[in-house]
Design a protein around this motif. Sequence first.
Motif, PDB file in Angstrom:
ATOM      1  N   TRP A  45       0.844  -1.187   0.000  1.00 42.99           N
ATOM      2  CA  TRP A  45       0.000   0.000   0.000  1.00 42.99           C
ATOM      3  C   TRP A  45       0.883   1.243   0.000  1.00 42.99           C
ATOM      4  O   TRP A  45       1.932   1.271   0.655  1.00 42.99           O
ATOM      5  CB  TRP A  45      -0.874   0.052   1.239  1.00 42.99           C
ATOM      6  N   CYS A  66      -6.576  -7.310  -0.831  1.00 40.32           N
ATOM      7  CA  CYS A  66      -6.931  -6.134  -0.030  1.00 40.32           C
ATOM      8  C   CYS A  66      -7.915  -5.181  -0.719  1.00 40.32           C
ATOM      9  O   CYS A  66      -8.753  -4.568  -0.051  1.00 40.32           O
ATOM     10  CB  CYS A  66      -5.676  -5.376   0.377  1.00 40.32           C
ATOM     11  N   TYR A  69     -11.662  -4.997   0.208  1.00 33.19           N
ATOM     12  CA  TYR A  69     -12.146  -4.263   1.368  1.00 33.19           C
ATOM     13  C   TYR A  69     -11.791  -2.772   1.324  1.00 33.19           C
ATOM     14  O   TYR A  69     -12.555  -1.945   1.820  1.00 33.19           O
ATOM     15  CB  TYR A  69     -11.572  -4.887   2.641  1.00 33.19           C
ATOM     16  N   TYR A  70     -10.646  -2.455   0.724  1.00 23.12           N
ATOM     17  CA  TYR A  70     -10.155  -1.077   0.758  1.00 23.12           C
ATOM     18  C   TYR A  70     -10.149  -0.396  -0.610  1.00 23.12           C
ATOM     19  O   TYR A  70      -9.861   0.796  -0.700  1.00 23.12           O
ATOM     20  CB  TYR A  70      -8.726  -1.044   1.326  1.00 23.12           C
ATOM     21  N   CYS A  74      -9.311   3.907  -2.774  1.00 23.50           N
ATOM     22  CA  CYS A  74      -8.055   4.072  -3.512  1.00 23.50           C
ATOM     23  C   CYS A  74      -8.263   4.817  -4.823  1.00 23.50           C
ATOM     24  O   CYS A  74      -9.308   4.703  -5.459  1.00 23.50           O
ATOM     25  CB  CYS A  74      -7.429   2.712  -3.814  1.00 23.50           C
ATOM     26  N   MET A 155     -15.332  -1.339   6.696  1.00 22.10           N
ATOM     27  CA  MET A 155     -14.344  -1.076   5.660  1.00 22.10           C
ATOM     28  C   MET A 155     -14.945  -0.166   4.579  1.00 22.10           C
ATOM     29  O   MET A 155     -16.165  -0.020   4.484  1.00 22.10           O
ATOM     30  CB  MET A 155     -13.896  -2.396   5.018  1.00 22.10           C
TER      31      MET A 155
END
Length: 237
Positions: A45, A66, A69-70, A74, A155
């Motif tokens: 990240w 990842c 969830y994230y 981004c 999240m």
Amino acid sequence: MGDAPWADHEYVRGWGVMGLPFDSGHVLALRVFPQGSFGPYRTLWHRDPMGSWSIYVDAEHVENACPRYYGPACDHVGAARINVEWTGPGSLHITMDDPAVDWTVTVARSPLMGLLNPLSAAMPLRSWRPHAMVRARELLARALGMGRLQMSGTMPSGHSGLLMPERMYFVNQSRAVLDGASLGSPMRMSENPSIGGVPLPARGVLAIGQAMWSITDPVEFDNARRVARRTYERKPQ
């Protein structure tokens, strides 16, 4: 691939640098998960000084790592080749191909963490269910200089998640170069860096443990697992 310890959850298990702020305003994080609901993966990240997040994924399916969830928080999500090598008992060397990253991390030996880590690892899994026990762990993390770290919450994807570190080690030295430019020296921030409202540690921390998320859509989960399993079974063992 594996099944989560709790029913109706998806999970990962492994280790990583939960977050590492630099005095240049950049933040790096690393996830290395050999076990999980969708198979193994590595992610790196990066947050730039303007607050823009990118997650780079070394896995068969980028969307099931990842970014699952994230990703909504981004500005960039993509595939990359990430190499991780332990060069000593507490020294780590991470490289990535595109963008080019060369990152070294050394964790400190702390008498306090030497006492707390065995106690934390010995706690039963059920101790993560009561909110009071999770909150106590968050308060301990704050007392250790990690800031307002949250180990449970929603999240950016909408999944309800629980971060479950068993052992933690402070980063005392690090050097990182991104596309030829040094990111400076590691630091402890007065406010936690966050991704989509989810705070990361205010200081560099390497953690070993697992994370679980409630399954929000059983049909989607089963389909994603089926595709991941087919890919995993086709790979040479």
